[in-house]
Design a protein around this motif. Structure first.
Motif, PDB file in Angstrom:
ATOM      1  N   THR A 126      -4.930   1.874  -5.810  1.00 35.96           N
ATOM      2  CA  THR A 126      -5.669   1.178  -6.619  1.00 35.96           C
ATOM      3  C   THR A 126      -6.857  -0.402  -5.548  1.00 35.96           C
ATOM      4  N   CYS A 127      -6.757  -1.184  -6.250  1.00 32.11           N
ATOM      5  CA  CYS A 127      -6.936  -2.217  -5.906  1.00 32.11           C
ATOM      6  C   CYS A 127      -6.590  -3.253  -6.371  1.00 32.11           C
ATOM      7  N   TYR A 128      -6.110  -4.160  -5.895  1.00 36.46           N
ATOM      8  CA  TYR A 128      -5.588  -5.434  -6.218  1.00 36.46           C
ATOM      9  C   TYR A 128      -6.027  -7.120  -5.362  1.00 36.46           C
ATOM     10  N   ALA A 129      -6.875  -6.998  -6.353  1.00 35.06           N
ATOM     11  CA  ALA A 129      -8.379  -8.368  -5.503  1.00 35.06           C
ATOM     12  C   ALA A 129      -8.368  -9.177  -5.776  1.00 35.06           C
ATOM     13  N   MET A 130      -8.889  -9.750  -4.901  1.00 36.76           N
ATOM     14  CA  MET A 130      -8.085 -11.071  -4.766  1.00 36.76           C
ATOM     15  C   MET A 130      -9.523 -11.752  -3.904  1.00 36.76           C
ATOM     16  N   PRO A 131     -10.795 -12.032  -4.915  1.00 37.47           N
ATOM     17  CA  PRO A 131     -12.466 -12.412  -4.842  1.00 37.47           C
ATOM     18  C   PRO A 131     -12.100 -14.129  -3.953  1.00 37.47           C
ATOM     19  N   LEU A 181      -6.590  -6.916 -10.978  1.00 31.30           N
ATOM     20  CA  LEU A 181      -6.486  -5.629 -10.774  1.00 31.30           C
ATOM     21  C   LEU A 181      -6.987  -4.804 -10.759  1.00 31.30           C
ATOM     22  N   TYR A 182      -7.904  -3.248  -9.952  1.00 33.86           N
ATOM     23  CA  TYR A 182      -8.898  -2.872 -11.246  1.00 33.86           C
ATOM     24  C   TYR A 182      -8.246  -1.708 -11.712  1.00 33.86           C
ATOM     25  N   PRO A 183      -8.375  -0.930 -12.543  1.00 33.45           N
ATOM     26  CA  PRO A 183      -7.474   0.610 -13.105  1.00 33.45           C
ATOM     27  C   PRO A 183      -7.282   1.120 -11.703  1.00 33.45           C
ATOM     28  N   ALA A 184      -6.661   1.811 -11.595  1.00 35.90           N
ATOM     29  CA  ALA A 184      -6.285   2.845 -11.066  1.00 35.90           C
ATOM     30  C   ALA A 184      -7.684   4.587 -10.904  1.00 35.90           C
ATOM     31  N   GLU A 185      -8.288   4.199 -12.473  1.00 37.43           N
ATOM     32  CA  GLU A 185      -8.933   5.846 -12.407  1.00 37.43           C
ATOM     33  C   GLU A 185     -10.349   5.269 -11.755  1.00 37.43           C
ATOM     34  N   ASN A 186     -11.111   5.860 -10.986  1.00 40.90           N
ATOM     35  CA  ASN A 186     -12.118   5.598 -10.855  1.00 40.90           C
ATOM     36  C   ASN A 186     -12.904   4.579 -10.143  1.00 40.90           C
ATOM     37  N   VAL A 187     -11.767   4.027  -9.238  1.00 41.48           N
ATOM     38  CA  VAL A 187     -11.328   2.551  -8.068  1.00 41.48           C
ATOM     39  C   VAL A 187     -12.434   1.926  -7.747  1.00 41.48           C
ATOM     40  N   LEU A 188     -13.021   3.526  -6.666  1.00 39.77           N
ATOM     41  CA  LEU A 188     -14.260   3.655  -5.988  1.00 39.77           C
ATOM     42  C   LEU A 188     -15.833   3.039  -6.779  1.00 39.77           C
ATOM     43  N   HIS A 212     -12.819  -9.201  -2.211  1.00 45.38           N
ATOM     44  CA  HIS A 212     -11.888  -9.478  -1.056  1.00 45.38           C
ATOM     45  C   HIS A 212     -10.865  -8.277  -1.610  1.00 45.38           C
ATOM     46  N   LEU A 213     -10.510  -7.036  -0.761  1.00 45.37           N
ATOM     47  CA  LEU A 213      -9.645  -5.995  -2.154  1.00 45.37           C
ATOM     48  C   LEU A 213      -8.469  -6.189  -0.939  1.00 45.37           C
ATOM     49  N   GLU A 214      -7.403  -5.809  -1.356  1.00 44.53           N
ATOM     50  CA  GLU A 214      -6.730  -6.188  -0.937  1.00 44.53           C
ATOM     51  C   GLU A 214      -6.022  -3.733  -1.437  1.00 44.53           C
ATOM     52  N   PHE A 215      -5.733  -2.711  -0.517  1.00 42.75           N
ATOM     53  CA  PHE A 215      -5.473  -1.547  -1.494  1.00 42.75           C
ATOM     54  C   PHE A 215      -3.706  -1.814  -1.834  1.00 42.75           C
ATOM     55  N   ILE A 216      -3.303  -1.580  -3.499  1.00 48.84           N
ATOM     56  CA  ILE A 216      -2.136  -1.022  -3.298  1.00 48.84           C
ATOM     57  C   ILE A 216      -1.525  -0.296  -4.494  1.00 48.84           C
ATOM     58  N   ARG A 217      -0.506   0.198  -4.387  1.00 50.34           N
ATOM     59  CA  ARG A 217       0.147   1.650  -5.366  1.00 50.34           C
ATOM     60  C   ARG A 217       0.453   0.773  -6.403  1.00 50.34           C
ATOM     61  N   VAL A 218      -0.178   1.338  -7.084  1.00 52.40           N
ATOM     62  CA  VAL A 218       0.442   1.240  -8.356  1.00 52.40           C
ATOM     63  C   VAL A 218       0.846   2.216  -9.345  1.00 52.40           C
ATOM     64  N   GLY A 219       2.188   2.825 -10.102  1.00 53.55           N
ATOM     65  CA  GLY A 219       2.459   3.564 -10.412  1.00 53.55           C
ATOM     66  C   GLY A 219       1.807   5.034 -10.130  1.00 53.55           C
ATOM     67  N   VAL A 256       0.856  -1.294  -0.180  1.00 50.61           N
ATOM     68  CA  VAL A 256       0.209   0.059   0.194  1.00 50.61           C
ATOM     69  C   VAL A 256       1.200   1.628  -0.083  1.00 50.61           C
ATOM     70  N   ARG A 257       1.884   1.274   0.892  1.00 49.55           N
ATOM     71  CA  ARG A 257       3.043   2.236   0.201  1.00 49.55           C
ATOM     72  C   ARG A 257       3.931   2.342  -0.777  1.00 49.55           C
TER      73      ARG A 257
END
Ligand code: FAD
Length: 468
Positions: A376-381, A341-348, A365-372, A159-160
């Motif tokens: 965004t979310c790296y989801a592991m449903p 991996l969810y797109p970083a734009e408009n994550v919510l 199951h969402l993991e919030f992570i930093r991409v670029g 996330v950092r």
């Protein structure tokens, strides 16, 4: 004399096992999370497990393997989930777990042998100058740093600092090649990517230099929410909030937390969606205000508990990333998971949209992570498994909403999706493994350059006989 016998004669003096349950045990990893891989990989087994004591032994093993055409699959702790360390063509499994020294610590960096465990690396960094790893897997007690860099993605700290492939996380790699006369190659800067997340197909790491950051005292907190979108918005905002230092932010939809986090069940209400966070002690006051602002409540926090009450309770590390899936499987063996991996734009917006599209066979199951640089979310449903086709359909539904799927039901680098193996990657493999003996079957671009990964069907390595 068979090639394997000749190989064993050549490595005389180096410890190996070719009998007993240990051979099968060290030929497996956590691929059983996937019903698809369970069918594919169950029979794969090494001929011999070799346990080198250091770099000189590794070079001897690789030279003998080259001489006798024996496949070599490196292994750390075997906690990978996609059969990364499963020897599809038999041969040697090179057990690097005992090769675990920490050789240098300085401001911002630590140098380790490949078998070093993240928990030991972190502790050493803390002891010598209040530093800690930027990114580590949640399997930090068992996994090795070599296995993490060759087969992992990210985890606590992402996330950092992003995933392993983000700058500053892996600084240098020292690797041994599999040639007539194996060489040592040192990679640094952007060159490390040539040998990262390649499942040990481009050389065997003998030393890694990893990025460190300032250490914090982390407090595990569970925040409960009545509405899933409130939990998601909180997770997103807290991950973005520069005034609150967090190292892990995950959101898991009800009823999973109550049903599956049984050790914490008494803290969770049945219908509660839960955000699991590791927050720096110095940020707790700001964190509490943020929870209240988002209509949540703190339901569990380690800083206000007696040591005796914490005994037997898993830490947040052991409830997030693929530990979430594991806790789901323990409650219901028919579940498995996906990685998206969810797109970083408009994550919510994407989270809300997906919520309406998935039925109750999928637990978000969402993991919030930093991409670029962006959260965004790296989801592991967690998904109730019915058929392989249904898994593919669910993946497609994610793709149609602009998400990127990293398929955990495939054993190749390319189909896993974390890394595209272009001509430069294949050229590097040619340099480090001209006979293609390192972990055969895992890099499609090497095995079958004409194969189209986007064909939709699963690549089946001809050297592997799937169980019928
Ligand atoms: P192994 O499984 O032994 O090997 C992984 C790959 O690395 C294999 O391809 C192997 O050939 C190669 N390899 C090993 N050592 C070397 C070497 N010295 N040189 C070259 N190649 C080598 N993963 C994450 O990324 N983040 C997580 O948070 C996470 N959580 C998990 C939770 C659970 C409950 C489980 C079961 C798995 C999780 N994983 C996670 C997957 C896995 O635990 C990690 O990726 C872990 O770091 C792998 O390390 P290992 O030592 O077990 O590697």
């Amino acid at each position: 004399m068979t090639n394997i016998d000749a190989f064993k004669a050549d490595i005389a003096g180096i410890d190996f096992r070719d009998q007993g349950a240990i051979v099968q045990q060290k030929s497996r990893d956590f691929f059983w999370y996937s019903p698809v891989l369970r069918r594919q990989l169950d029979k794969a087994c090494a001929d011999v497990i070799v346990i080198p004591q250091g770099e000189a032994d590794i070079l001897r093993v690789l030279a003998a393997a080259y001489r006798h055409d024996i496949p070599v699959t490196a292994r750390g702790a075997g906690t990978g989930n996609f059969g990364q360390s499963v020897p599809l063509s038999g041969g040697v499994v090179l057990d690097l777990s005992p090769f675990d020294a920490i050789t240098d610590i300085r401001p911002g960096a630590i140098v380790v042998q490949p078998g070093a465990k993240p928990i030991a690396v972190d502790q050493a960094a803390r002891d010598q100058g209040r530093q800690e790893l930027r990114v580590r897997p949640t399997t930090h007690r068992t996994a090795t740093m070599g296995g993490f860099v060759a087969g992992g993605i990210g985890g606590i700290g992402s996330v950092r600092y992003g995933t392993l492939s983000d700058p500053g996380n892996v600084l240098k790699l020292r690797i041994a090649t599999l040639e007539a006369e194996p060489r040592i190659i040192e990679l640094s800067g952007a060159d490390v990517f040539k040998a990262m997340h390649t499942y040990g197909t481009t050389g065997v790491y003998t030393e890694l230099e990893l990025g460190l950051t300032e250490a914090h005292d982390w407090v595990d907190v569970l925040a409960g929410f009545d509405r899933f979108m409130a939990a998601s918005r909180f997770g997103y905002d807290i991950a973005n909030d520069e005034g609150v230092v967090v190292n892990e932010v995950a959101v898991i939809a009800a009823p999973f937390p109550y049903d599956s986090f049984i050790h914490h069940q008494k803290y969770i209400r049945t219908g509660q969606h839960v955000c699991l966070v590791k927050v720096a002690a110095s940020s707790l006051a700001a964190f509490e205000e943020a929870v209240a602002r988002h209509d949540g409540e703190i339901i569990f926090r380690t800083d206000e508990m007696e040591c005796t009450d914490l005994t037997g309770l898993p830490s947040v590390d052991e409830m997030v990333w693929n530990h979430t899936t594991l806790r789901g499987i323990r409650m219901d063996p028919t579940v498995t998971y996906l990685q998206v991996l969810y797109p970083a734009e408009n994550v919510l917006g994407v989270i809300e949209n997906l919520l309406g599209k998935m039925n109750d066979e999928v637990t978000t199951h969402l993991e919030f992570i930093r991409v670029g640089g962006k959260i965004t979310c790296y989801a592991m449903p967690v998904v109730r498994y019915t058929t392989d086709d249904r898994l593919d359909e669910i993946n497609l539904a994610y793709e149609e909403l602009g998400c990127r799927v990293f398929n955990p039901h495939r054993y190749t680098i390319e189909e896993g999706g974390m890394k595209a193996t272009d001509e430069a990657q294949v050229a590097f493999k040619r340099e480090t493994d001209p006979k293609g003996l390192l972990n055969p079957g895992k890099m499609i671009a090497w095995e079958d350059p004409d194969y189209s990964v986007s064909s939709g069907s699963m690549y089946l390595f001809p050297g592997l006989e799937p169980r019928t």
